[in-house]
Design an enzyme around this catalytic site. Sequence first.
Site, mmCIF file in Angstrom:
data_model
loop_
_atom_site.group_PDB
_atom_site.id
_atom_site.type_symbol
_atom_site.label_atom_id
_atom_site.label_comp_id
_atom_site.label_asym_id
_atom_site.label_seq_id
_atom_site.Cartn_x
_atom_site.Cartn_y
_atom_site.Cartn_z
ATOM 1 C CG HIS A 133 -1.920 -36.684 -14.216
ATOM 2 N ND1 HIS A 133 -1.855 -36.308 -15.535
ATOM 3 C CD2 HIS A 133 -2.838 -35.861 -13.638
ATOM 4 C CE1 HIS A 133 -2.713 -35.307 -15.740
ATOM 5 N NE2 HIS A 133 -3.317 -35.015 -14.612
ATOM 6 C CG ASP A 210 4.014 -35.817 -12.486
ATOM 7 O OD1 ASP A 210 4.115 -34.604 -12.215
ATOM 8 O OD2 ASP A 210 2.962 -36.341 -12.885
ATOM 9 C CD GLN A 213 -1.392 -32.517 -7.623
ATOM 10 O OE1 GLN A 213 -1.396 -31.756 -6.653
ATOM 11 N NE2 GLN A 213 -2.287 -32.410 -8.594
ATOM 12 C CE LYS A 236 -1.561 -29.759 -11.670
ATOM 13 N NZ LYS A 236 -3.005 -29.985 -11.692
ATOM 14 C CB CYS A 379 -5.857 -36.586 -15.835
ATOM 15 S SG CYS A 379 -6.698 -35.280 -16.698
HETATM 16 N N1 PLP Z 1 0.936 -34.849 -12.966
HETATM 17 C C1 PLP Z 1 0.130 -34.773 -11.908
HETATM 18 C C2 PLP Z 1 0.391 -35.648 -10.725
HETATM 19 C C3 PLP Z 1 -0.949 -33.884 -11.915
HETATM 20 O O1 PLP Z 1 -1.759 -33.818 -10.858
HETATM 21 C C4 PLP Z 1 -1.167 -33.080 -13.062
HETATM 22 C C5 PLP Z 1 -2.329 -32.176 -13.140
HETATM 23 O O2 PLP Z 1 -3.376 -32.419 -12.591
HETATM 24 C C6 PLP Z 1 -0.278 -33.200 -14.136
HETATM 25 C C7 PLP Z 1 0.764 -34.086 -14.056
HETATM 26 C C8 PLP Z 1 -0.443 -32.376 -15.376
HETATM 27 O O3 PLP Z 1 -0.282 -31.027 -15.075
HETATM 28 P P1 PLP Z 1 -0.552 -29.940 -16.207
HETATM 29 O O4 PLP Z 1 -1.970 -30.143 -16.643
HETATM 30 O O5 PLP Z 1 -0.358 -28.644 -15.508
HETATM 31 O O6 PLP Z 1 0.412 -30.183 -17.288
#
Ligand code: PLP
Length: 424
Positions: A133, A210, A213, A236, A379
Site C-alpha cells: 500500500h 504493515d 489488513q 478497519k 492506494c
Molecule cells: N496499509 C494497508 C495494507 C491498507 O490497506 C491501508 C488502508 O487501506 C493502510 C495501510 C493505510 O491505513 P490508514 O489509511 O488507516 O492509515
Amino acid sequence: MLPANLREDFPLLTRTVRNGKPLVYLDSGATAQKPRVVLDAERDFYEAHNAAVQRGAHLLAEEATELFEGARADVAAFVGAQAEEIVWTENATAAINLVASGMGNASAGIGGDESARFRLGPGDEICVTETEHHANLVPWQALATRTGATLRWLPVDDEGRMILDDLDQLVTERTRVLAFTHVSNVTGLISPVQTLVERAKAVGAFTVLDGCQSVPHLPVDVRALDIDFMAMSAHKMLGPTGIGALYGRKELLDALPPSIFGGGAVKVVTMEETSWQEAPMRFEAGSQPVAQIVGMGAAARYLGGLGMAEVEAHERHIAAIMREGVAQIPGVRLLGPIGDENARDVIGLATVVVDGVHPHDVGQVLDDAGIAVRVGHHCNQPLHRRFGVTGSTRASAHVYTTEDDARAFIEALATVPAFFGVSS
Ligand code: PLP
C-alpha cells in the site's frame, strides 16, 4: 462459529441504500462498520468521564487517564504486546511515518548517540515489496531521499506472491530496514512473515510490518512474529476513525527519536535543548484523541471476545464463496491466487477486473443493487501496474458479512459484462 445474532450489534447494517435496497456492505477493507459497544464507549467517555488525561489532579482527569491507559493495555493484549510498546497514532499511515521519520531525524543527528543505531546514509538500503500500500512505500521513498540510502524491493509474481528466490541478494548486510505488509489489501495474500523476518534478523535489519489488513481479520501476536515494529488502524478493526497504533519493541521505541515535537513528550526543556520521556509518551506530544482511543480499546475487546481464530475462519469461508463465484463468470478476472490450492494463503476478500469495463462502472452497477464495494487502485498503484491494469473492484468481508452478501455480490457482478455489452 461467530454468534448467529452478531449483526444486531451493528446499527448501520439495518439501513437501506440506493433504490431502497437493503445494504450489502462489502467495503470493510476500506473501513469497517462499528458495533454498539464501540459507539457506547465513545459516548460514555464524553457523557461521564471527559477530561484531559495525565495532567489533571481532579477525579475526572484520573478516570479519563484510567480509560486512556486501559485502552492501551487492551490493544496491547490484543496483539500480544506490553502496554508500553503501544504508541497512539492517527492511523496506520501515521504509525509507519513515525518510524520512517524517526529514522530520518536520527540520521540528522536528533536523539544523539542513543539514536545512532537508526542512522541511515549513502550505501545503506531500505527494502520493501512490490505489493505495498502507498502508506508503506512512500514514507520509505522519502527516507531514502532524505538520507541518501537506496530503496530496493522484492518483486511479486503474476498472482501477487512475493518472489523469494533472490531474497538473500536483495536483503543483505547493507539493508537497514525491511518493511512489508502482513496481508495485501488487493489480493488478500498473507505474506511469508517468518521467512522475511529470519532473513532480516540474519543481516541485522529492522522489520516494519504493515498490520492494517491482518490485525482486524486474523490472530496476530507480535512476539510470535518476532517483528520490531507494526502499524495498525482502529477504523478497519471495527473501531473509530482518527486513531491507530504503532507497536514497537520497548528498547527500540526508547531510542527512536520522535517526529512530532511538543508538550507531554518531554522530561526537561531548557531554552537550548530538550530530553524526552521514555516510550510511549515521547511519541505522544500534544492532546490525544482520548474518546477514539477508548473506542479502539472497546473494538479490541469486542474482536478478542469473538475470538480471532473464529473471525478468520468466518472471513475465509465468505471469501471462498466470493472467489469461487467470480471464477464462474466469463470475462471477470480475479487478482491474486486462483483455485482452492492457491487461495490457501488468502483471507477475506475478492478483487476483480471486468474485461472492458472501468471499475467505477462496475461499482455503479453494484451500488444500484445496494452493494457497497471499493473501486480504483486502492492506494496501491505499483501492484495494479504489475497486474497490467489501472484499477479494480474489491469486495471485502468482516465479521458481519453473510453468505447471502457474498452471493448477492456474485449475482450482481455476473450482470456487469452484459450490461455494458462486453460479454463474450
Ligand atoms: N496499509 C494497508 C495494507 C491498507 O490497506 C491501508 C488502508 O487501506 C493502510 C495501510 C493505510 O491505513 P490508514 O489509511 O488507516 O492509515
